[in-house]
Design a protein around this motif. Structure first.
Motif, PDB file in Angstrom:
ATOM      1  N   CYS A  15       0.839  -1.195   0.000  1.00  0.00           N
ATOM      2  CA  CYS A  15       0.000   0.000   0.000  1.00  0.00           C
ATOM      3  C   CYS A  15       0.878   1.251   0.000  1.00  0.00           C
ATOM      4  N   ASN A  16       0.317   2.323  -0.553  1.00  0.00           N
ATOM      5  CA  ASN A  16       1.030   3.599  -0.622  1.00  0.00           C
ATOM      6  C   ASN A  16       0.613   4.555   0.485  1.00  0.00           C
ATOM      7  N   LEU A  17      -0.239   4.099   1.396  1.00  0.00           N
ATOM      8  CA  LEU A  17      -0.666   4.911   2.525  1.00  0.00           C
ATOM      9  C   LEU A  17      -0.517   4.114   3.818  1.00  0.00           C
ATOM     10  N   SER A  18      -0.692   4.804   4.928  1.00  0.00           N
ATOM     11  CA  SER A  18      -0.667   4.159   6.235  1.00  0.00           C
ATOM     12  C   SER A  18      -1.833   4.719   7.049  1.00  0.00           C
ATOM     13  N   CYS A  19      -3.026   4.273   6.710  1.00  0.00           N
ATOM     14  CA  CYS A  19      -4.244   4.833   7.312  1.00  0.00           C
ATOM     15  C   CYS A  19      -4.343   4.457   8.787  1.00  0.00           C
ATOM     16  N   ASP A  20      -4.797   5.411   9.591  1.00  0.00           N
ATOM     17  CA  ASP A  20      -4.861   5.153  11.031  1.00  0.00           C
ATOM     18  C   ASP A  20      -5.952   4.148  11.398  1.00  0.00           C
ATOM     19  N   PHE A  21      -6.891   3.897  10.494  1.00  0.00           N
ATOM     20  CA  PHE A  21      -7.960   2.940  10.778  1.00  0.00           C
ATOM     21  C   PHE A  21      -7.627   1.529  10.280  1.00  0.00           C
ATOM     22  N   CYS A  22      -6.528   1.404   9.546  1.00  0.00           N
ATOM     23  CA  CYS A  22      -6.185   0.125   8.922  1.00  0.00           C
ATOM     24  C   CYS A  22      -5.125  -0.601   9.741  1.00  0.00           C
ATOM     25  N   PRO A  23      -5.297  -1.901   9.987  1.00  0.00           N
ATOM     26  CA  PRO A  23      -4.313  -2.632  10.782  1.00  0.00           C
ATOM     27  C   PRO A  23      -3.040  -2.968  10.016  1.00  0.00           C
ATOM     28  N   GLY A  24      -3.069  -2.780   8.686  1.00  0.00           N
ATOM     29  CA  GLY A  24      -1.938  -3.245   7.902  1.00  0.00           C
ATOM     30  C   GLY A  24      -1.869  -4.766   7.961  1.00  0.00           C
ATOM     31  N   THR A  25      -0.816  -5.320   7.445  1.00  0.00           N
ATOM     32  CA  THR A  25      -0.677  -6.772   7.504  1.00  0.00           C
ATOM     33  C   THR A  25       0.746  -7.151   7.884  1.00  0.00           C
ATOM     34  N   LYS A  26       0.847  -8.197   8.667  1.00  0.00           N
ATOM     35  CA  LYS A  26       2.153  -8.714   9.068  1.00  0.00           C
ATOM     36  C   LYS A  26       2.660  -9.748   8.062  1.00  0.00           C
ATOM     37  N   ARG A  27       1.823 -10.056   7.067  1.00  0.00           N
ATOM     38  CA  ARG A  27       2.237 -11.006   6.043  1.00  0.00           C
ATOM     39  C   ARG A  27       3.307 -10.391   5.131  1.00  0.00           C
ATOM     40  N   LYS A  28       4.066 -11.226   4.494  1.00  0.00           N
ATOM     41  CA  LYS A  28       5.096 -10.755   3.575  1.00  0.00           C
ATOM     42  C   LYS A  28       4.457  -9.975   2.437  1.00  0.00           C
ATOM     43  N   THR A  29       5.020  -8.806   2.129  1.00  0.00           N
ATOM     44  CA  THR A  29       4.500  -7.989   1.040  1.00  0.00           C
ATOM     45  C   THR A  29       4.744  -8.691  -0.287  1.00  0.00           C
ATOM     46  N   GLY A  30       3.706  -8.725  -1.110  1.00  0.00           N
ATOM     47  CA  GLY A  30       3.855  -9.414  -2.387  1.00  0.00           C
ATOM     48  C   GLY A  30       2.929  -8.878  -3.457  1.00  0.00           C
ATOM     49  N   TYR A  31       3.259  -9.194  -4.701  1.00  0.00           N
ATOM     50  CA  TYR A  31       2.449  -8.857  -5.863  1.00  0.00           C
ATOM     51  C   TYR A  31       2.125 -10.163  -6.584  1.00  0.00           C
ATOM     52  N   MET A  32       0.860 -10.424  -6.776  1.00  0.00           N
ATOM     53  CA  MET A  32       0.460 -11.660  -7.419  1.00  0.00           C
ATOM     54  C   MET A  32       1.002 -11.712  -8.853  1.00  0.00           C
ATOM     55  N   THR A  33       1.574 -12.852  -9.228  1.00  0.00           N
ATOM     56  CA  THR A  33       2.096 -13.004 -10.585  1.00  0.00           C
ATOM     57  C   THR A  33       0.949 -13.313 -11.546  1.00  0.00           C
ATOM     58  N   ALA A  34       1.200 -13.072 -12.826  1.00  0.00           N
ATOM     59  CA  ALA A  34       0.194 -13.370 -13.843  1.00  0.00           C
ATOM     60  C   ALA A  34      -0.115 -14.867 -13.867  1.00  0.00           C
ATOM     61  N   GLU A  35       0.906 -15.698 -13.640  1.00  0.00           N
ATOM     62  CA  GLU A  35       0.707 -17.144 -13.626  1.00  0.00           C
ATOM     63  C   GLU A  35      -0.204 -17.560 -12.475  1.00  0.00           C
ATOM     64  N   THR A  36       0.048 -16.999 -11.282  1.00  0.00           N
ATOM     65  CA  THR A  36      -0.792 -17.296 -10.124  1.00  0.00           C
ATOM     66  C   THR A  36      -2.214 -16.796 -10.356  1.00  0.00           C
ATOM     67  N   PHE A  37      -2.329 -15.592 -10.900  1.00  0.00           N
ATOM     68  CA  PHE A  37      -3.653 -15.024 -11.160  1.00  0.00           C
ATOM     69  C   PHE A  37      -4.431 -15.894 -12.149  1.00  0.00           C
ATOM     70  N   GLU A  38      -3.758 -16.379 -13.169  1.00  0.00           N
ATOM     71  CA  GLU A  38      -4.402 -17.263 -14.150  1.00  0.00           C
ATOM     72  C   GLU A  38      -4.928 -18.523 -13.481  1.00  0.00           C
ATOM     73  N   THR A  39      -4.121 -19.109 -12.611  1.00  0.00           N
ATOM     74  CA  THR A  39      -4.546 -20.312 -11.892  1.00  0.00           C
ATOM     75  C   THR A  39      -5.763 -20.036 -11.025  1.00  0.00           C
ATOM     76  N   ILE A  40      -5.754 -18.905 -10.333  1.00  0.00           N
ATOM     77  CA  ILE A  40      -6.870 -18.541  -9.463  1.00  0.00           C
ATOM     78  C   ILE A  40      -8.150 -18.364 -10.277  1.00  0.00           C
ATOM     79  N   LEU A  41      -8.049 -17.700 -11.420  1.00  0.00           N
ATOM     80  CA  LEU A  41      -9.234 -17.523 -12.269  1.00  0.00           C
ATOM     81  C   LEU A  41      -9.797 -18.874 -12.706  1.00  0.00           C
ATOM     82  N   GLU A  42      -8.915 -19.795 -13.062  1.00  0.00           N
ATOM     83  CA  GLU A  42      -9.365 -21.129 -13.476  1.00  0.00           C
ATOM     84  C   GLU A  42     -10.075 -21.842 -12.331  1.00  0.00           C
ATOM     85  N   ARG A  43      -9.549 -21.678 -11.107  1.00  0.00           N
ATOM     86  CA  ARG A  43     -10.130 -22.362  -9.947  1.00  0.00           C
ATOM     87  C   ARG A  43     -11.457 -21.722  -9.519  1.00  0.00           C
TER      88      ARG A  43
END
Length: 294
Positions: A15-43
């Protein structure tokens, strides 16, 4: 085959902001790949027609957003994008994307970052609104920061600006709006709602009967393919399985998923995170007298 009205896909949790109402995430920051997105659409195909690019993160940061919309169009999906609006001008490149059906602007993000340049912020958003005028794209302007009957000066400034820019003559009061919002322009809707607290596994339990649309009308898929019941599981606490590795039907037929669904059918929250979620109180109208099976 189980059908869902909405499937949330977190194409990035950056994210490009740090909103005071948002908890953010402790998960690793990532960008979904086109290959992963294609698989998700199929599923997901057959389970849902309407995709929402939203959970955590700012989808307009994703470098392949245009490509993802084209992939959705090829497979017959309709897409809603939720954005904080800071990068609204980037949407100008997407106005002719066949899959795009709605853009929801979380306008309360401005207040959540102590930013006050309202007009400059709205300029980009209204450039997009003008660009999609006459197209099959609707716009939702969301002010989800109400606190009781308190008047919010920045909200009022935005509302006054909406009216001027859209030529809307009727009075718009600050306060809760209907679920579908107030129509203030051609396919432009204003939605006001109370500020809510994101569910936190460490918070106190929310008392009373419980109902939620998670696993009933909606599911969410996180950046790494993890499936969770709804879009408020910021940390992926309710991991039901990974859609990249496991067919979606198998995931929603799992004992944990069935327990969540049946619990809400019986007006009980069985998951600790759900027990601490105050957002579900918005669905109290579903707690009807017949004991409530929907």
């Amino acid at each position: 085959m189980k059908r869902f009205k909405k499937t949330y896909i977190e194409i990035t949790n950056a994210c490009n902001l740090s909103c005071d109402f948002c908890p953010g995430t402790k998960r690793k920051t990532g960008y979904m790949t086109a290959e992963t997105f294609e698989t998700i659409l199929e599923r997901i195909k057959g389970h849902s027609d309407n995709l929402y690019f939203h959970v955590m993160g700012e989808p307009l940061l994703h470098p392949h957003l245009g490509l993802f919309l084209d992939m959705c169009a090829d497979k017959g999906f309709r897409v809603n994008i939720t954005t904080n609006g800071i990068l609204a001008r980037q949407l100008m490149e997407l106005t002719d994307k066949a899959a795009l059906r709605q853009v929801s602007f979380s306008l309360h993000s401005l207040e959540g970052n102590n930013k006050s340049d309202t007009e400059s912020y709205l300029d980009g958003i209204f450039d997009f609104i003008r660009a999609v005028n006459g197209k099959n794209v609707s716009v939702s302007l969301r002010l989800w920061n109400l606190i009781g009957d308190e008047k919010n000066l920045q909200n009022q400034s935005m509302i006054d600006s909406f009216k001027k820019r859209l030529g809307y003559a009727a009075e718009i009061k600050q306060g809760q709006t209907p679920v579908n919002g107030i129509k203030i322009g051609d396919k432009v809707f204003l939605k006001q709602a109370e500020r809510f607290e994101w569910p936190d596994i460490k918070a106190k339990e929310v008392p009373g009967a419980a109902f939620c649309y998670g696993l009933r009308d909606q599911i969410a898929v996180l950046t790494d393919g993890t499936v969770v019941p709804c879009c408020l599981d910021a940390q992926g606490v309710m991991n039901l399985g990974n859609i990249i590795k496991t067919p979606l039907q198998e995931i929603i037929d799992s004992p944990r998923a069935k327990a969540i669904y049946e619990g809400f059918t019986q007006r009980r929250a069985v998951e600790p995170l759900c027990q601490r979620c105050s957002f579900r109180k918005r669905f109290d109208y579903k707690l009807n007298a017949d004991g409530g099976r929907i």
